[in-house]
Enzyme design. Structure first.
Site, PDB file in Angstrom:
ATOM      1  CG  ASP A  97     -25.132  50.908  19.237  1.00 33.69           C
ATOM      2  OD1 ASP A  97     -24.972  50.380  20.347  1.00 33.69           O
ATOM      3  OD2 ASP A  97     -25.367  50.244  18.198  1.00 33.69           O
ATOM      4  CG  ASP A 113     -18.792  50.410  11.831  1.00 38.11           C
ATOM      5  OD1 ASP A 113     -18.294  49.684  12.722  1.00 38.11           O
ATOM      6  OD2 ASP A 113     -18.949  50.037  10.654  1.00 38.11           O
ATOM      7  CE1 TYR A 136     -16.695  39.069  23.038  1.00 37.20           C
ATOM      8  CE2 TYR A 136     -16.255  37.319  24.617  1.00 37.20           C
ATOM      9  CZ  TYR A 136     -16.731  38.583  24.335  1.00 37.20           C
ATOM     10  OH  TYR A 136     -17.236  39.358  25.343  1.00 37.20           O
ATOM     11  CE  LYS A 195     -14.654  41.624  24.520  1.00 34.84           C
ATOM     12  NZ  LYS A 195     -14.936  43.075  24.595  1.00 34.84           N
TER      13      LYS A 195
END
Length: 246
Positions: free
Chosen positions: A32, A54, A144, A148
């Site tokens: 993470d 990252d 976003y 996706k």
């Protein structure tokens, strides 16, 4: 020993994936951008290790994979659960937030797969599972949703390219999941209203839970899915079905 890398592992979905894979006997590397969040997940699991990663930083990806290869000798599965969703409509988009969204949600999985490729080529096996979203079909915040939709294209392209070396590539596309990630959409009152509207429009009248996504990932990462590649598995309580009046 089977080794799985989970990005975004400190989040609710990534943490659920790490938990399910650990229960199945995997050694899990919980990564993470927030190392404390990764540690909180890893500390409660057997055979789990926390690492900072990252996915928007190509150098960080390279250093992480080199370290993982040295420490574990192999990577059998990569689960790309890291993601961001700036709540921006077209009028609000700025170049920096658009680029950051694509870097985390789309470029990150591609570069991570590229970095792991030498290991997979040597192993002649591997599995990549990308965490997508129903927005690739239905739309959403433009940056976003675009990332996706691109992730589905990446999934299918890599499935074709990596099949000859025994690597399978699939995606899991959940509908709305009430998580900490969801708070990017707004405050709790707004989320309560949104969740109820989603529930009402879903044939099963249920919201998807992080464990539902984790179960799908565990299947696709396992040998039970040995002949499945290039697929998008929708985990959405039936909301993928066309809605007709009865």
């Amino acid at each position: 020993m089977s080794v799985a890398v989970i990005t975004g592992g400190g989040g609710d979905i990534g943490g659920a994936v790490a938990t399910r894979l650990a229960q199945d006997g995997w050694t899990v590397i919980v990564t993470d951008v927030d190392p404390a969040a990764a540690r909180l997940v890893a500390e409660r699991l057997p055979r789990a290790h926390a690492r900072r990663l990252d996915v928007a930083d190509p150098d960080d990806i390279g250093a992480f994979v080199s370290s993982a290869a040295s420490d574990f000798g192999r990577v059998d599965a990569v689960v790309c659960a890291a993601g961001i969703e700036p709540p921006q409509n077209l009028a609000d988009i700025d170049v920096a937030s658009w680029d950051r969204t694509q870097d985390v949600n789309l470029r990150g999985p591609a570069l991570l797969a590229q970095a792991v490729l030498p290991l997979w080529t040597e192993q002649r096996s591997g599995s990549l599972v990308n965490i997508g979203s129903r927005t690739w079909l239905g739309g959403g915040h433009p940056g976003y949703a675009a990332s996706k939709a691109g992730l589905v294209g990446l999934t299918r392209s890599l499935a074709m390219e990596l099949a000859p070396i025994g690597v399978r590539v699939n995606a899991v596309a959940p509908s709305f999941v009430r998580t900490g990630f969801s708070r990017q959409r707004g405050d709790e009152r707004m989320l309560d209203d949104y969740a109820e509207r989603v529930r009402a429009m879903t044939p099963m009248r249920e919201l998807v839970l992080p464990v539902d996504v984790a179960n799908a990932v565990a299947f696709l990462a396992s040998d039970q899915a040995a002949r499945i590649t290039g697929e998008v598995l929708h985990v959405c309580a039936g909301s993928q079905l066309p809605m007709f009046l009865h």
